[in-house]
Structure formats: C-alpha cells, structure tokens
Design a protein around this motif. Structure first.
Motif, PDB file in Angstrom:
ATOM      1  N   LEU A 193      30.916  31.094  63.217  1.00  0.00           N
ATOM      2  CA  LEU A 193      29.536  30.593  63.151  1.00  0.00           C
ATOM      3  C   LEU A 193      28.555  31.723  62.876  1.00  0.00           C
ATOM      4  O   LEU A 193      27.660  31.590  62.033  1.00  0.00           O
ATOM      5  CB  LEU A 193      29.167  29.900  64.478  1.00  0.00           C
ATOM      6  CG  LEU A 193      29.803  28.522  64.663  1.00  0.00           C
ATOM      7  CD1 LEU A 193      29.725  28.074  66.131  1.00  0.00           C
ATOM      8  CD2 LEU A 193      29.116  27.497  63.743  1.00  0.00           C
ATOM      9  N   LYS A 194      28.742  32.817  63.574  1.00  0.00           N
ATOM     10  CA  LYS A 194      27.788  33.917  63.466  1.00  0.00           C
ATOM     11  C   LYS A 194      27.897  34.650  62.128  1.00  0.00           C
ATOM     12  O   LYS A 194      26.897  35.034  61.548  1.00  0.00           O
ATOM     13  CB  LYS A 194      27.991  34.914  64.621  1.00  0.00           C
ATOM     14  CG  LYS A 194      27.686  34.333  66.003  1.00  0.00           C
ATOM     15  CD  LYS A 194      26.209  34.332  66.308  1.00  0.00           C
ATOM     16  CE  LYS A 194      25.867  33.668  67.645  1.00  0.00           C
ATOM     17  NZ  LYS A 194      26.510  34.278  68.809  1.00  0.00           N
ATOM     18  N   VAL A 195      29.110  34.895  61.652  1.00  0.00           N
ATOM     19  CA  VAL A 195      29.208  35.617  60.372  1.00  0.00           C
ATOM     20  C   VAL A 195      28.720  34.729  59.242  1.00  0.00           C
ATOM     21  O   VAL A 195      28.124  35.196  58.266  1.00  0.00           O
ATOM     22  CB  VAL A 195      30.635  36.160  60.066  1.00  0.00           C
ATOM     23  CG1 VAL A 195      31.097  37.139  61.149  1.00  0.00           C
ATOM     24  CG2 VAL A 195      31.648  35.066  59.839  1.00  0.00           C
TER      25      VAL A 195
ATOM     26  N   ALA B 278      28.125  35.731  55.469  1.00  0.00           N
ATOM     27  CA  ALA B 278      29.515  35.824  54.998  1.00  0.00           C
ATOM     28  C   ALA B 278      29.936  34.471  54.436  1.00  0.00           C
ATOM     29  O   ALA B 278      29.439  33.421  54.874  1.00  0.00           O
ATOM     30  CB  ALA B 278      30.440  36.216  56.151  1.00  0.00           C
ATOM     31  N   THR B 279      30.841  34.469  53.464  1.00  0.00           N
ATOM     32  CA  THR B 279      31.304  33.206  52.906  1.00  0.00           C
ATOM     33  C   THR B 279      32.798  32.973  53.128  1.00  0.00           C
ATOM     34  O   THR B 279      33.307  31.894  52.884  1.00  0.00           O
ATOM     35  CB  THR B 279      31.005  33.124  51.389  1.00  0.00           C
ATOM     36  OG1 THR B 279      31.419  34.351  50.792  1.00  0.00           O
ATOM     37  CG2 THR B 279      29.521  32.930  51.145  1.00  0.00           C
ATOM     38  N   ILE B 280      33.474  34.014  53.581  1.00  0.00           N
ATOM     39  CA  ILE B 280      34.918  33.895  53.805  1.00  0.00           C
ATOM     40  C   ILE B 280      35.233  34.470  55.188  1.00  0.00           C
ATOM     41  O   ILE B 280      34.718  35.529  55.554  1.00  0.00           O
ATOM     42  CB  ILE B 280      35.712  34.644  52.700  1.00  0.00           C
ATOM     43  CG1 ILE B 280      35.365  34.061  51.313  1.00  0.00           C
ATOM     44  CG2 ILE B 280      37.214  34.580  52.961  1.00  0.00           C
ATOM     45  CD1 ILE B 280      35.941  34.818  50.133  1.00  0.00           C
ATOM     46  N   LEU B 281      36.057  33.743  55.948  1.00  0.00           N
ATOM     47  CA  LEU B 281      36.434  34.183  57.301  1.00  0.00           C
ATOM     48  C   LEU B 281      37.792  34.865  57.259  1.00  0.00           C
ATOM     49  O   LEU B 281      38.753  34.301  56.736  1.00  0.00           O
ATOM     50  CB  LEU B 281      36.503  32.972  58.232  1.00  0.00           C
ATOM     51  CG  LEU B 281      36.894  33.244  59.700  1.00  0.00           C
ATOM     52  CD1 LEU B 281      35.813  34.036  60.431  1.00  0.00           C
ATOM     53  CD2 LEU B 281      37.182  31.921  60.431  1.00  0.00           C
TER      54      LEU B 281
ATOM     55  N   LYS C  87      34.761  23.452  60.830  1.00  0.00           N
ATOM     56  CA  LYS C  87      33.460  23.464  61.494  1.00  0.00           C
ATOM     57  C   LYS C  87      32.390  24.218  60.712  1.00  0.00           C
ATOM     58  O   LYS C  87      31.193  23.986  60.907  1.00  0.00           O
ATOM     59  CB  LYS C  87      33.589  24.106  62.884  1.00  0.00           C
ATOM     60  CG  LYS C  87      34.391  23.274  63.856  1.00  0.00           C
ATOM     61  CD  LYS C  87      33.741  23.168  65.227  1.00  0.00           C
ATOM     62  CE  LYS C  87      34.319  22.004  65.992  1.00  0.00           C
ATOM     63  NZ  LYS C  87      35.070  22.396  67.187  1.00  0.00           N
ATOM     64  N   THR C  88      32.810  25.201  59.896  1.00  0.00           N
ATOM     65  CA  THR C  88      31.799  26.052  59.251  1.00  0.00           C
ATOM     66  C   THR C  88      31.796  25.949  57.737  1.00  0.00           C
ATOM     67  O   THR C  88      30.830  26.360  57.089  1.00  0.00           O
ATOM     68  CB  THR C  88      32.071  27.544  59.574  1.00  0.00           C
ATOM     69  OG1 THR C  88      33.387  27.865  59.080  1.00  0.00           O
ATOM     70  CG2 THR C  88      31.994  27.821  61.061  1.00  0.00           C
TER      71      THR C  88
ATOM     72  N   PRO D  53      33.348  39.485  68.348  1.00  0.00           N
ATOM     73  CA  PRO D  53      32.215  39.264  69.255  1.00  0.00           C
ATOM     74  C   PRO D  53      32.157  40.323  70.362  1.00  0.00           C
ATOM     75  O   PRO D  53      31.081  40.683  70.809  1.00  0.00           O
ATOM     76  CB  PRO D  53      32.470  37.862  69.830  1.00  0.00           C
ATOM     77  CG  PRO D  53      33.831  37.449  69.418  1.00  0.00           C
ATOM     78  CD  PRO D  53      34.247  38.316  68.293  1.00  0.00           C
ATOM     79  N   HIS D  54      33.295  40.837  70.779  1.00  0.00           N
ATOM     80  CA  HIS D  54      33.326  41.848  71.839  1.00  0.00           C
ATOM     81  C   HIS D  54      34.365  42.900  71.478  1.00  0.00           C
ATOM     82  O   HIS D  54      35.494  42.870  71.995  1.00  0.00           O
ATOM     83  CB  HIS D  54      33.686  41.205  73.188  1.00  0.00           C
ATOM     84  CG  HIS D  54      32.848  40.009  73.499  1.00  0.00           C
ATOM     85  ND1 HIS D  54      31.537  40.105  73.896  1.00  0.00           N
ATOM     86  CD2 HIS D  54      33.114  38.682  73.410  1.00  0.00           C
ATOM     87  CE1 HIS D  54      31.028  38.885  74.064  1.00  0.00           C
ATOM     88  NE2 HIS D  54      31.971  38.005  73.769  1.00  0.00           N
TER      89      HIS D  54
END
Lengths: 337, 337, 337, 337
Positions: free
Chosen positions: B115-117, B122-125, B156-157, B301-302
């Motif tokens: 969600l954040k990227v 960003a367009t690719i995970l 979801k994204t 995230p961490h």
C-alpha cells in the motif's frame, strides 16, 4: 558475534540492541570504551547472522568471530574423511587420478580413452554427458546416449565414473551410471541441485564457483551435508581474476587452507583452471606438493578434433608421460599415484 | 574469426588449418607476414568457437571478431524493446520503480509495504517467496504461502509482482502469481532454469551474475531468447571485486554499454549492489542519469526487524523521500518516474 | 596488428585507415567479408599501439597479435638466463633460498637471523631497511642504520643481501650494501625507479604488482632491460582477488607461464602472498614442483615480537624444518636446494 | 581492536596476550565465552596494527574496529573541505570541469584545446607533460617543453593547470607551472612521492590506484595530510575487475562513500575508467547525480591523431555538447557546472 556501535550512538540505541541480544537467547558482554561501545554475544542463542543487527540505528559494524559452516569443519570432525568410490579411496595416501574427455562425443572416443587412461594408471573416468555451455548454440552433450556410453566404458574397464548433473530432476538418471556426481562451477550455489544430491547420497565432486570465496564453497558443501550426504570431494578449478593469460587463476593456497578448515578431501582441476595444455603437468605436480587428495584432468584421443575444450586436453601419449612425472613428486610428499 | 599461427609454425601445420577452415564451409583469407601467418575466416560456415582451433598444433591464438550473441543484439533489433508487464511498460519514457521487501515475511508486512510503496509511486511490488541463502540454516522464504500473500497484495493494490524462481519445476507455480519472474544472480548460468523461463514466456528479470562479464550476461539472455521468450529485463546488481566497503561494486558503465549492445531494457538494483541503505538514493539517481529503464529497491516497514537484508532496506518514509529525489533527475534526462 | 571495421563502416572511413597504415610504414592485407572488413598490418612499420587506431571513426576493435615485450621474451633469448649474485647463481639447477625478517629491527635480530638461516642452508639474506607501509603512522624501517646492520650481517656470514629500494635517489645508497635491489609490489610501475635500477646495473628482484597482469609485469622488466640491465629476477608474490582467507592469492600458474614467455629466472614469495605462516611450507613445495628458480621467505627469531608482518614469518626452528621438507621435492623435479 | 583467541588456546597463551596489551598502554576487556575468549583493547595505548597480535600463538583473528585514517576522516573534520585553486573552488556548489588532452603534443594542440574548452565552460586545463606509459617504447611526454606549453596556455586563457608529477625530484619543476599536481593511479602508493607533494603544499589531485581499496586510497591521502598538505582532491578513475568491455570498472559507489568517510572533495575521471568515448557523457551525468565535486575528461582537437588515448577523448565539438548535457543534471541535484 561482536556488535560495534557508532561513536555517537545514543543510550537508547544501545539499550535497544541489548534487548534484542537477550531476546535471541544470548548472554552479553558490554564494553564501553572512550570512543566506542562494543557488544559481545556469548552462548548458544538463536542462529543469527551479522545482517540481523546491521539495520539497527547506531550500529557501525557487526563482526563474526566464528565460522558459519559446521558439519564441513575440522572442529566438527578432526580426522580427514576418506570417501569410498566403488573401490577407490579419495582422501587416503594414494592420490586417484580422474581422466577423460570434456564431453563424451561418441562410443569409440570414450572407449579408447577409458582403456588408455586406465593403462596409464587412472582409476576414475571423467566425461560430460550433460554439458553446461555459455552459448545456446554450442554442443550441449549427448545426454542419455552419453550416459549409456559411459556405462559401457565402466563395464569394459572397471573404471569408476564421474560426470556432471545439471538439474535436480536429472539426479536419479545420472546417478544410475555415475559413481561420483559432479556439480559444476556455475551450479555451486544452485541450492535446489545441492539439496537433490544431498538427499541422493552418492559421492559428489563439488566444484568451487569461479568467483566463490572458500567460505561460500564450504557453505555449499554444508548444504549437501545438511541434507544427509557427507561423501563430498571439494574441487578447486580456478577463480576469476583480472589475469588474461590463463582462463582462470588456479588458487593453490586453497589446497592447504581447505585441509586446515575442513575434513573433506580436496581435488584440483588444472585443465579448466588454466585452459592450456602446457600448464597441466607443472600445476598438477604443484597441487600434489601442496597436499591435494585427487586430480581431475582432461584427456582426449585427438584434442584437435574435440567438440569442446580441446586446447586444455592432453592426448593419450602425453597422459602416460604426465602420470610418470607425477610419481616422484607424490613420493617426495609421502603419497602415491 | 582470425587464427594467428606461431612464428615457427610449419607448412604442414598451416595447411592442416586451411583444410579445416574449408571443411567447415568458410572461405579464407591468408596473410603471411614476416613473423606470423594469419588466417581469416570469411562467410557463413558452420558455427564454430575459437576453442575449436586452439588445440591444433602451430596455433598461437584465435581471435573472435564478432559478438557471440545474436537475438539479444542491437544489430538484430535496432530499436529498444518495450516490455509490457500487466499494464506497466518497461523500456519507455517512464521509469517504473519496483519496490518491496527482500523476503515476504507475513501478511501484514507485505500488505502494508504494498500500500505504501504504491502511494509513493511504485508500480511493481518485489518480495521473495523462495529465497536463495548462502547458509542452509538461514530463513529460506515462506514459499507457497509467500506466493499467496503476494497474490493478495496484488489484488488489493493492483501492483504488478516480481518474485524469484529458483528451480525449473517451480516455474508454473511461481508464474501463476508473478508478472515478472526473477532469475537471481547465482542462477544466471543455471541453463535448465533459463530454458524453463524461456519456454514459459512471461516477462523475466534476469539478474547479472556477480561474477559474469557483460558478454556472459547477454549470452544468458540469449538462452531465454533462443527458447522463444523475448520479454527480458536485464538487471545490473553489482559485481564482485576486491573492494570491501560495499557488498559488491555497482557497475554503472553496464547501463550505457548494455544500451549500446542490446535492445533489451536495463534495470539497476542498488540495494543488493551496495548492501548499504545510505548509498541507495545517490546511486539510484546516478543510474537514472546514466540511462536506466527501471529500478528495483528494497523497502521494509521495519528494516531492523527484517528476516534478511534489513541493512540495505529503506523504510516506508525514506522511500517516499527517495521517490521525490529521483523525479528532478529523471526530468533532467527527459524521463519520468 | 589487426583492425576490425564496423559492419557499417563507410568506404571513406576504410580508406582513411588504409592511408594511415601506409603512412606508418606497414604493408597491409585487406579482407572484405560479408559483414566486416579486416585490415592486417604487415612488416616493420613504426612502433604503434592498438590505441592509435581505436579513435578513428568506423573502427570496431583493434587486436594485437604479437607480444609488446621484446628483450624480456623467450623469442629474443631462447635459453634461460642465469643471474650471478655475488657467487650465488639464480636460474640454475640449485634453487637459492632468500630468508630473513620483513624489516631489519636491530643488530641482534638481523645477526642472529643471518647466522641461523645460513646454517639451515639459505644463501641470501632478506631484510627491509626502507619499508613501504600503508599507514604514515607505522614503522617505516631503520633506513641507513638498517643498511649498516645488513652490511655487518653480510660480512659476518658471507650471505648475499636483498633489500628494497623505494626511490630513484636512494639507488646508489642501497646499492652499496645490496647484492640484489628489490622493487616492491607497489612500485612495479614506478617508471622513474625502474629506469634508475636499469641504469645502475646490479641484479634486481622485481616483484609483480599485486594487480598486474603478467604482460604488465614483463613490460616492467622490459623498462629495466631497455635501460641496460638484464640481471632481473621476476618475483610472483600474490595477486589481489575477492578471496579473503589469504592476504593475496598466490598465482602459481605464473611460474610455468613466465618460464614459457621469458628467459628471466622466476622467484616466489609465499609469505607475502598468503600472510599466513601455516601456508608457507606447502606453497613453497608447490612452487618448486611448478618449476621455480628461487624462493624468498620471511624468517624472524621471535615472530610475535616482529615490528611488521610477524604473522607470516617462520621462526628459526621452523625454518630448518622447512628447508628439510623442500629437499625431496626439489630432487623429484631434478633440482637442488 | 579485538583479539579472538582460538577455541583451544591455553591459559598461558591468553595471559601472554593480556600482558602485551597492558604493556602497550591499553586497558582491556576480557570476555570468556564457552567456545572462544575475546580480548578487547580500550583506551589510547600505543599505535598498533592488527598484525602486531596475529603472530602470537593461540590467536585466531584480530579485528580492527576503528578506521586507520584520521586526518582524512569526517570525524576529524565534519564539514566538507573546499580547495581553492587559483580562483576556482573545488568542493563547493559549482562543479569545475577539468578538460584537455591526455598528453601535451605540440603548441598548437594545447592552445587550441585550451581556448575551446574554456569557451565551453571548463575552468581547469589538463594535459600530461610527463607520461607514465606501460611500454618503454611508447611516447613518454614532452617533459619540460610540455610544461612550457602549458604555462603559455595558462597565460593566454587564464585556465588553471592540472598535470602529473611522476618522481619526487620533479615536484618543484612541475609545481612551478601546475596549479594542481596530479598523482597518477600507478603512483598512489609511491610513498616518496606522496611525502614530496605533502611537503610542497600545492593542491593535489590524487588518483585512486586501479587496485586500491577505498581504505588504502584514504591512507594515501593521509600520507599527504600527515606531511602538512590538506589540499587534496580524491579522484576515482576506475578499478580493475574481470570485466573486459571497459578498460576498468568505474566505481561510482565510491562517490557517496568517500563523501561519508572523508571531508575531501571527490572527482571522477570517466575517460580513463572506461577507455571509451561513447561512455563519457552518460557516466559524467551519473557522477554528478551521485554527488561528485569535479570531473576530469579528455578532450583532443583531433582524437584520431592523438599520440595516446585518443579512443577515450571527446573532440572539441563533442565537448561543448557534453557540457550542455551536464547542466540540467547538475541543477537537478542543486549544483552548477
């Protein structure tokens, strides 16, 4: 493991690290110097790599003080391992010589080679049926047919067979003929393949990646060991450097070093390391003087007609002379050919 | 190809070579100098590598004068290839950013990151489900479960997914979720795997072997092309050198060079190249200025809780700033983020 | 030299090259293939390097087909050179051993070492008076005083002396005491220094640059030869690679290769190559088996008190054993210690 | 510093180490784990390198936890140094471009180049009068005459001059004309030369050895600093790797890393790094995006007639375009050309 904190690390950053160390089950040793705070991990906490602590803020460096390989180490098994290969011992006083062509090309070629190298004193026949080639347009080996020819050569001469396996699904097929399964330099970190030969349990000739450190090399062996197979022969075959006169640079320091670090027997491949026929004999002598347990060399009845790597192959006559030249060197270091 | 004969090569040796050249279907150009005789091969004879002539006696050197890769070359396809990935173009004016964690660790981690990227542009995970690790005792990825989590993040994204495949038999499994199949640096010459993704025909992110020359890199692409798949993104991710401050040495000359040699789009991975968070932004800007077509960066995230490679990951806030800093550089070279 | 034109080179571009070739005094051989035009240079035109033609437009590549070194080559002088050093021959059947501490530290240390290494069979004493150190804060050697101590050790034992010279203006000073002037690895391409020792005419131990190719190494020897000094001993001392277990990687293929390429005698330094005492003996045996003409090893009466490089020094007792272990290997390859 | 004892180290061996640590003036922190004993050195004892402890028996490894360079470090001087060169600032917002031929060849060549590069925006003229060449038979530069021509070019254009000095005794001679003394890549560890330019106190362009780690590079700068000269510009010019498409591999990670480790300004030389004209512009843009403080590029009025390195030179027209292309990238990272 030792964690070095930055000179300007805050109390909070340090206490966050200390918490993490305890959470992982370690005792700790804290040393606050004028410039730096050092955190030492003591005891048998959870397996953790230096990379675990590097992302914490305030950390300057994380140093490992023990080796990452265990089953492959001399500490784990102080005496040298001797691998039994169909009647041939690798790791004992006698140094077995593996000889044969880069690729199995036809029935005559492999049978003639097998008979002649046996006569000269080799005890293991090498020959590629599945060939990894950098071009998709090059000869890729005779595959199943090549394996059949190797099986025939084995039957006719009694020589053991070492041949390469390139994919996990080929392990049973190749393993039916091979006495030693060879993992090539490009596959040293093909973990699916390492697991497959680990579970298959036949002897493995593991070639060092041409750009692998000795630690990575022993970690690749550790994969095979961790999957239940301890019959591993480590093979130094040259590493990639800036030098261009030789194809790769044979790292002979690897021989005594691997002997110190590990109990596994060590082999050297002077043909692939140098790519040059005229260097095979002097470097084979050097490998023996340095304490090697086996040699693997390319021999072809007609190097100038070889479908691959002819430039680094001895012909059959040269191979007999080669064997003769090795004997006195082996004796000088109390070994036999 | 040009064959250089030794200065003391005999007439017989030379005529043996000439015969062989003709047998292979080439015309020849013979040049007898005072010191050396040079044989040039002309025309379209049978495919043959320099190694074919090296074993002949009297030969000093064999020089190749054309490149060994064909389908991957700019000569074969002069205009840049644009790869379509589920609505995202790679190789066009806009530079897609692939972002995400080294490894998929749990549902929350990958969904939050996705969600954040996405929000940051960003367009690719990216995210590893199957993880090649140098130790058999390290976390090897969530495997199938990791793929499911990636599938959920995609749903979801709307982000496309790039994830690694490590063995030929996993290609269909990974390919069900992945929009881009990643071949890792250690598998760049795993030919069984290259053939498998070549036949599967989904886009491939091919990482340069940390020890591979650009020629070998393009030959690995050629394997995929020769098996019918031209949707390849080349990814420079650092090569191994003697320098120890960085994990590897990012070879940014590879970007303009690959652009000259090949039509395939070029990606850079600054996270793996350097192993250091603080170098990601300056080197990503540099890659864009040098003409890159895509970037792949690690975002977690961490980072300090990452199960692998946290030290080289940006956190989510850093990633937003990172994206902002790239935009003006992209504009300066007439591209967009 | 061979010039390969681009496949789209224009007639004009080709004719410009042809003119230039003639201008330089060469005959030419022109070969127009379907894809490429090749221009071969024939005869003894003006000395010219491949770089001369690369900037011309239309040129794809320029290939050298002869070696750039002349006086250092086997073609120039087919028989092995034997260097006479104050009664010791380097390059003959007997393999002289150069032994002593990294640095001369005090009178007692160097005299004790000299007496003991002589007793064990060494014929040349090594010891640094001028020390190149990577830190300006490290011990830089005793300089003139160190030379005086070496002179005394020479007088008392009859051993020849090899010691490093670091700057052209020190050549006469160091040369008064030294029988062999050592050029260190960091100075292999310090051309002012190479010229100075070339003109001074005493024997030179030229260490290979830790990142020098063999061609560059022989070109450095060529500088000394071109200045009138042919008494050069080539010394392989390890090259820089990615491997970290050893300080450098000893390139033993250099021994047979230098023997093929050059008439100059070849020495190996296992101490600096490995940085590790436990590797000195196996690699010295290997060097002898590979055909080396001399060895240089670090020996210190109390390695743990050495001001530099103690970790790679043998103590006096170890050195006696070392000499004993070398003898049978030397005999196995028909040499003597 | 941290000393790791072998797991089987005896009490005696450990107590010998502890004594030595105290003798050197350090406090110590002793940590006895199940497997290993670790000795940490605390406080400001006598300067000592890890090599000091390695030869002691029972020692497994010695780890340094602080950097060996001091005066060159950011800790020593947190703000960036700006070097003043005859009216040009290096290290500030504006990025000065040094341009000119590899070698000064004749009066016309250098004057024409100087006028044109100035017009295009360069502020410093480069040109070699003393040329280090790998062959003794290659053009070695015009020497004194070349310096005179540079002086004339300076007078006529107002450009500052950067030119190489190869030997300590030439420092005053070259320094009379040069505003910046260049130390070449082969001389990075020529300590006599580093001391000489350290004492001379004019600005120095220190090129990274093609085989030097960043730590060694900064230690070479430390030699100059320790001799009293802090006007040093660090120049990355490519390192030696296995890749052969480029002459060397430009290590652009060095730019942000040197910015983190040191206060000294950083320059990049894309011409020598790549050896290829077509790579100069993209890599110069990349260097600027990565945060470089200066660039040095080869420009020749007629590259195809250059006596050295023409293949990597821009012609005068290309250079104007090059300057234009850099401007928007510089602005994108808030710098100016």
């Amino acid at each position: 493991m030792i964690i070095v904190m930055k000179s300007d690390a805050s109390k909070e950053e340090i206490s966050k690290i200390l918490k993490e160390v305890k959470k992982l089950g370690f005792n700790l040793n804290l040393s606050k110097g004028k410039e730096k705070t050092i955190v030492g991990l003591i005891g048998n906490g959870r397996a953790v790599s230096p990379g675990h602590f590097r992302p914490f803020s305030g950390v300057e460096d994380v140093l490992r003080i023990s080796k990452p390989f265990k089953l492959a180490s001399r500490e784990f098994k102080p005496e040298k391992s001797v691998i039994q290969v169909n009647g041939v011992s690798v790791g004992g006083e006698k140094i077995p010589i593996m000889a044969g062509p880069c690729a199995v090309e036809n029935r005559e070629q492999i049978l003639e080679t097998a008979l002649k190298v046996k006569k000269a004193g080799a005890t293991i026949l090498r020959g590629g049926a599945f060939k990894p080639r950098s071009s998709p347009y090059s000869f890729q080996g005779l595959k199943e047919k090549g394996l059949e020819m190797l099986a025939e050569a084995k039957e006719k001469t009694g020589l053991s067979i070492v041949t390469e396996v390139m994919a996990p699904e080929h392990v049973p097929l190749v393993g039916e003929v091979a006495d030693i399964l060879q993992i090539g330099t490009r596959n040293m970190q093909n973990y699916a393949l390492l697991e497959a030969v680990g579970k298959y349990k036949k002897p493995v000739l593991l070639k060092r990646g041409m750009m692998a450190t000795l630690e990575e090399f022993l970690m690749a062996a550790e994969y095979i060991l961790a999957n239940g197979n301890s019959k591993i022969i480590l093979c130094e075959r040259g590493i990639r450097t800036f030098e261009t006169y030789t194809r790769n640079t044979l790292d002979l320091s690897a021989v005594p070093l691997l002997n110190q670090l590990s109990h596994l027997p060590v082999c050297v491949d002077p043909s692939h390391a140098t790519g040059s026929r005229s260097l095979i004999t002097p470097l084979s002598k050097a490998a023996i003087a340095a304490g090697v347990d086996a040699l693997i060399v390319e021999v072809h009845p007609h190097p100038e007609k070889a479908l691959s790597d002819g430039a680094q192959s001895l012909n059959l006559e040269d191979f007999s002379k080669f064997m003769e030249e090795l004997r006195p060197v082996a004796e000088a270091v109390k070994r036999r050919i």
